[in-house]
Design a protein around this motif. Structure first.
Motif, mmCIF file in Angstrom:
data_model
loop_
_atom_site.group_PDB
_atom_site.id
_atom_site.type_symbol
_atom_site.label_atom_id
_atom_site.label_comp_id
_atom_site.label_asym_id
_atom_site.label_seq_id
_atom_site.Cartn_x
_atom_site.Cartn_y
_atom_site.Cartn_z
ATOM 1 N N PHE A 192 42.355 36.218 41.058
ATOM 2 C CA PHE A 192 43.271 36.462 39.949
ATOM 3 C C PHE A 192 44.271 35.330 39.815
ATOM 4 O O PHE A 192 44.553 34.607 40.759
ATOM 5 N N GLY A 230 46.247 49.391 35.225
ATOM 6 C CA GLY A 230 45.679 48.338 36.064
ATOM 7 C C GLY A 230 45.645 48.750 37.523
ATOM 8 O O GLY A 230 45.508 49.926 37.837
ATOM 9 N N LEU A 257 47.802 43.925 38.837
ATOM 10 C CA LEU A 257 46.749 43.210 38.129
ATOM 11 C C LEU A 257 46.341 43.933 36.861
ATOM 12 O O LEU A 257 46.264 45.154 36.827
ATOM 13 N N LYS A 258 46.064 43.149 35.832
ATOM 14 C CA LYS A 258 45.516 43.655 34.570
ATOM 15 C C LYS A 258 44.237 42.884 34.281
ATOM 16 O O LYS A 258 44.155 41.683 34.550
ATOM 17 N N ASN A 259 43.258 43.567 33.724
ATOM 18 C CA ASN A 259 42.015 42.916 33.320
ATOM 19 C C ASN A 259 42.186 42.399 31.902
ATOM 20 O O ASN A 259 42.394 43.176 30.976
ATOM 21 N N PHE A 303 41.071 38.850 35.867
ATOM 22 C CA PHE A 303 42.308 39.522 36.248
ATOM 23 C C PHE A 303 43.472 38.541 36.285
ATOM 24 O O PHE A 303 43.314 37.394 36.696
#
Length: 104
Positions: free
Chosen positions: A26, A71, A84-86, A95
């Motif tokens: 990420f 997330g 984390l965000k996709n 991510f």
């Protein structure tokens, strides 16, 4: 839906996330980098040295993943939690770490 069903559903989602992403990469947003530097007492130069390119690769397991609103939170022991965000698709996830919380 009972509270037990909710817990089972969250556990299943967590297991699936770990199974689908046993090793995750990420990128940190500027906000996450600033919070990390501030919370750890690092200069921005140290932060760039510790996280080259602003990217982190790590292995996931049950102990270092939590559900977060929209997330996931992942723990790097000794540092803290990254949220984390996709920003990719479901089939091709990408991510980003949108923020950081110190683990106290």
């Amino acid at each position: 839906m009972s509270w037990w069903d909710v817990i089972k559903r969250k556990d299943y989602a967590k297991e699936r996330f770990i199974r689908d992403n046993p090793k995750i990469k990420f990128k940190l947003t500027e906000h996450a980098k600033e919070r990390l530097a501030k919370r750890m007492g690092w200069s921005f130069k140290v932060t760039r040295t510790m996280i080259p390119g602003g990217k982190i690769t790590m292995s996931l397991d049950e102990s270092n993943v939590k559900a977060a609103k929209g997330g996931w939170k992942v723990l790097i022991n000794g540092w803290g939690w990254f949220v984390l965000k996709n920003v990719g698709s479901k089939n091709n996830p990408r991510f980003i770490a949108v923020t950081f919380y110190r683990d106290v």
